[in-house]
Design a protein around this motif. Structure first.
Motif, PDB file in Angstrom:
ATOM      1  N   LYS A 292       0.774  -1.138  -0.064  1.00 31.11           N
ATOM      2  CA  LYS A 292       0.092  -0.273  -0.173  1.00 31.11           C
ATOM      3  C   LYS A 292       1.027   1.388  -0.096  1.00 31.11           C
ATOM      4  O   LYS A 292       1.909   1.434   0.735  1.00 31.11           O
ATOM      5  CB  LYS A 292      -0.919   0.017   1.158  1.00 31.11           C
ATOM      6  CG  LYS A 292      -2.032   1.275   0.950  1.00 31.11           C
ATOM      7  CD  LYS A 292      -3.093   0.861   2.275  1.00 31.11           C
ATOM      8  CE  LYS A 292      -2.531   1.476   3.600  1.00 31.11           C
ATOM      9  NZ  LYS A 292      -3.516   1.273   4.590  1.00 31.11           N
TER      10      LYS A 292
ATOM     11  N   ARG B   1      -2.050   6.481  -1.012  1.00 29.13           N
ATOM     12  CA  ARG B   1      -2.565   6.497  -2.233  1.00 29.13           C
ATOM     13  C   ARG B   1      -2.405   5.169  -2.995  1.00 29.13           C
ATOM     14  O   ARG B   1      -2.041   4.127  -2.495  1.00 29.13           O
ATOM     15  CB  ARG B   1      -1.171   7.600  -2.861  1.00 29.13           C
ATOM     16  CG  ARG B   1      -1.317   8.767  -2.539  1.00 29.13           C
ATOM     17  CD  ARG B   1      -2.319   9.683  -2.879  1.00 29.13           C
ATOM     18  NE  ARG B   1      -2.707   9.741  -3.998  1.00 29.13           N
ATOM     19  CZ  ARG B   1      -2.006  10.512  -5.072  1.00 29.13           C
ATOM     20  NH1 ARG B   1      -1.195  11.573  -4.491  1.00 29.13           N
ATOM     21  NH2 ARG B   1      -2.302  10.406  -6.286  1.00 29.13           N
ATOM     22  N   SER B   2      -3.141   5.232  -4.206  1.00 32.03           N
ATOM     23  CA  SER B   2      -2.823   4.106  -4.978  1.00 32.03           C
ATOM     24  C   SER B   2      -1.374   3.710  -5.278  1.00 32.03           C
ATOM     25  O   SER B   2      -0.541   4.649  -5.425  1.00 32.03           O
ATOM     26  CB  SER B   2      -3.782   4.045  -6.289  1.00 32.03           C
ATOM     27  OG  SER B   2      -5.216   4.179  -6.063  1.00 32.03           O
TER      28      SER B   2
ATOM     29  N   TRP C 121      -5.953  -1.452  -1.309  1.00 31.94           N
ATOM     30  CA  TRP C 121      -6.516  -0.262  -1.828  1.00 31.94           C
ATOM     31  C   TRP C 121      -6.968   0.751  -0.931  1.00 31.94           C
ATOM     32  O   TRP C 121      -7.863   0.414  -0.286  1.00 31.94           O
ATOM     33  CB  TRP C 121      -7.353  -0.494  -2.970  1.00 31.94           C
ATOM     34  CG  TRP C 121      -7.759   0.888  -3.588  1.00 31.94           C
ATOM     35  CD1 TRP C 121      -6.935   1.470  -4.323  1.00 31.94           C
ATOM     36  CD2 TRP C 121      -8.754   1.687  -3.165  1.00 31.94           C
ATOM     37  NE1 TRP C 121      -7.615   2.760  -4.978  1.00 31.94           N
ATOM     38  CE2 TRP C 121      -8.690   2.763  -4.218  1.00 31.94           C
ATOM     39  CE3 TRP C 121      -9.875   1.702  -2.286  1.00 31.94           C
ATOM     40  CZ2 TRP C 121      -9.616   3.882  -3.881  1.00 31.94           C
ATOM     41  CZ3 TRP C 121     -10.596   2.541  -2.550  1.00 31.94           C
ATOM     42  CH2 TRP C 121     -10.732   3.763  -3.042  1.00 31.94           C
TER      43      TRP C 121
ATOM     44  N   CYS D 272      -7.106   4.892  -1.217  1.00 30.76           N
ATOM     45  CA  CYS D 272      -6.807   6.106  -1.843  1.00 30.76           C
ATOM     46  C   CYS D 272      -7.999   7.240  -1.690  1.00 30.76           C
ATOM     47  O   CYS D 272      -9.024   6.724  -2.134  1.00 30.76           O
ATOM     48  CB  CYS D 272      -6.426   5.935  -3.390  1.00 30.76           C
ATOM     49  SG  CYS D 272      -5.713   7.417  -4.005  1.00 30.76           S
TER      50      CYS D 272
ATOM     51  N   GLY E  40      -7.414   1.738  -9.186  1.00 26.00           N
ATOM     52  CA  GLY E  40      -6.323   1.307  -8.299  1.00 26.00           C
ATOM     53  C   GLY E  40      -6.159  -0.303  -8.423  1.00 26.00           C
ATOM     54  O   GLY E  40      -4.978  -0.566  -8.522  1.00 26.00           O
TER      55      GLY E  40
END
Length: 351
Positions: free
Chosen positions: A245, A272-273, A301, A303, A311
Motif C-alpha cells: 500500500k 495513495r494508489s 487499496w 486512496c 487502483g
C-alpha cells in the motif's frame, strides 16, 4: 531465497452490494481478470465466508477453497481486523467501535470482547482448515488515547496496559499455535501496536510468543515518519505478511502528522494508489527477497483520489513488476577457481 508470491488483493475495500462485488465467486472472477493470483478474505463479511462454519466444517472450508480455485486463484490469508480491534477497546471508544460487533452485543463491552476473542479462535481453526499458515488482525488498544499525553501519563500506566493486552491475547496466540498458524498484527495508528517500540513492549509481555508475528504495511510508517526500510532489517524474522500500500507525507506550514482534523483528501499524510505515493517499493521488495520472505504480496487499496477499480487494475501489474525472480546462482561463478582445504590453507599461508 524464495520468490515472493503474488500479486494478491485484499477484498475488504472492494466488497459491495452490486455485481461483481457482492459474492465471493464473482469478485474472484473479477480479481483474476485483472491479473491477481490470490485473494485475502475479510472474515467479517458474510458475502465472502461464514467464519464459524469454516472453523467447524472442513467440508465447508473446502467449498470456499473451491470457489476461489474455480477462478484460478488461491486464498492468501483470512483477516479479522475488525474482530481483533474489539479484543481491547478503551471505554472512550466504546460507542465508535460498537459498530464492529453484532447488533445484539452493542452497548455490552464485556460480551463484545468475549465474542471477538471467540472469533479469533474460530479464525485459527478456519485458517488451518483452509490450508493457510498466516492470519491478519489488529491488536486493539487500551492506551491509544494517551499516545501524546496531556496531562502526563501516570507512572506505570503503559506497563499495566501492555500487561492487560498480553493477558487478553495469550490464549488466542496459543490457539493459533495449536493450529500451526502465525497471527500477524498489522502495526497501525489507533492500535496499541503502532510501531516497533510498542510491538517490542507487547512481545516481551507475551514471552516472545512464536506466533506473535507481523503484517508489514509501509504506508502506516510513512505517515508516522518512521524508517520503513530499516524496520524490515529489525523485524524481518517476524514479518509473515505484506500489504502493498502506498502513501505520501507532505507537511505544510499549517499541518503535519496529526492532520488538523481534516478529511483524507486534505491531510498532509494520506494513502495513495500504488505508484502514486512516496513508498520505495523497489527497496522493500529487494529487502524481503534478501531476507527470504516466503509469503504473499497483497495489495490493499486505500486512496482518497483514485477510483478503486482503477487502483486495482493498476495494482496487479505494479506488484508483478516488483516481485523479484530470485537467483539460484552467484553472478561471478564463471570466475571461480575451485578449491579444497589444502588450497585454502595455501592461500592463507597456513602450513
Amino acid at each position: 531465497m524464495t520468490n515472493i508470491k503474488g500479486p494478491g488483493i485484499f477484498l475488504a475495500q472492494f466488497m459491495g452490494d452490486t455485481a461483481p462485488f457482492n459474492s465471493l465467486a464473482s469478485i474472484c472472477q473479477w480479481a483474476a481478470s485483472l491479473g491477481f493470483k490470490g485473494v485475502q478474505i475479510p472474515s467479517w463479511d458474510a458475502r465472502c465466508i461464514d467464519l464459524q462454519k469454516a472453523a467447524e466444517s472442513k467440508t465447508y472450508a473446502d467449498e470456499i477453497r473451491g470457489i476461489v480455485a474455480a477462478a484460478g486463484l488461491e486464498i492468501t490469508e483470512l483477516s479479522t481486523h475488525l474482530q481483533g480491534q474489539l479484543v481491547a477497546v478503551n471505554p472512550a471508544y466504546d460507542a465508535l467501535f460498537d459498530g464492529f460487533a453484532p447488533e445484539d452485543l452493542r452497548g455490552n463491552p464485556s460480551a463484545r470482547t468475549a465474542w471477538a476473542v471467540q472469533q479469533l479462535k474460530y479464525a485459527a481453526k478456519a485458517s488451518q482448515n483452509l490450508g493457510l499458515n498466516a492470519h491478519a488482525t489488529f491488536s486493539g488498544a487500551l492506551l491509544w488515547q494517551t499516545v501524546y499525553p496531556w496531562p502526563q501519563r501516570p507512572a506505570g500506566l503503559v506497563e499495566t496496559g501492555f500487561t492487560e493486552l498480553a493477558k487478553r491475547w495469550m490464549p488466542i496466540l496459543n490457539e493459533f499455535d495449536a493450529h500451526g498458524v502465525d497471527l500477524c498484527y498489522e502495526i497501525h495508528p489507533g492500535e496499541d501496536l503502532h510501531d516497533g517500540v510498542t510491538y517490542e513492549l507487547f512481545l516481551e509481555k507475551v514471552n516472545n510468543h512464536p506466533r506473535a508475528c507481523l503484517l508489514y504495511d509501509p504506508s502506516h510508517f510513512v505517515l508516522q515518519c518512521l524508517d520503513y526500510k530499516a524496520y524490515i532489517d529489525h523485524y524481518h524474522e517476524r514479518i509473515k505478511m505484506f500489504h502493498v500500500k502506498d502513501a505520501e507525507f507532505n507537511p505544510t506550514g499549517k499541518q503535519g502528522v496529526y492532520g488538523g482534523y481534516q478529511g483524507w483528501v486534505d491531510r498532509a499524510g494520506r494513502f495513495r494508489s500504488l505508484g502514486d505515493g512516496q513508498v520505495d517499493f523497489k527497496t522493500i521488495f529487494s529487502k524481503l527477497a534478501q531476507y527470504n520472505y516466503t509469503g504473499w504480496a497483497v495489495m490493499e487499496w486505500e486512496c482518497a483520489l483514485k477510483h478503486p477499480e482503477t487502483g486495482a487494475a493498476e495494482g496487479a501489474p505494479f506488484i508483478q513488476e516488483h516481485i523479484i525472480r530470485v537467483t539460484d546462482k552467484t553472478f561471478d561463478d564463471f570466475a571461480g577457481t575451485g578449491s579444497d582445504e589444502n588450497f585454502n590453507k595455501k592461500i592463507l599461508g597456513i602450513n
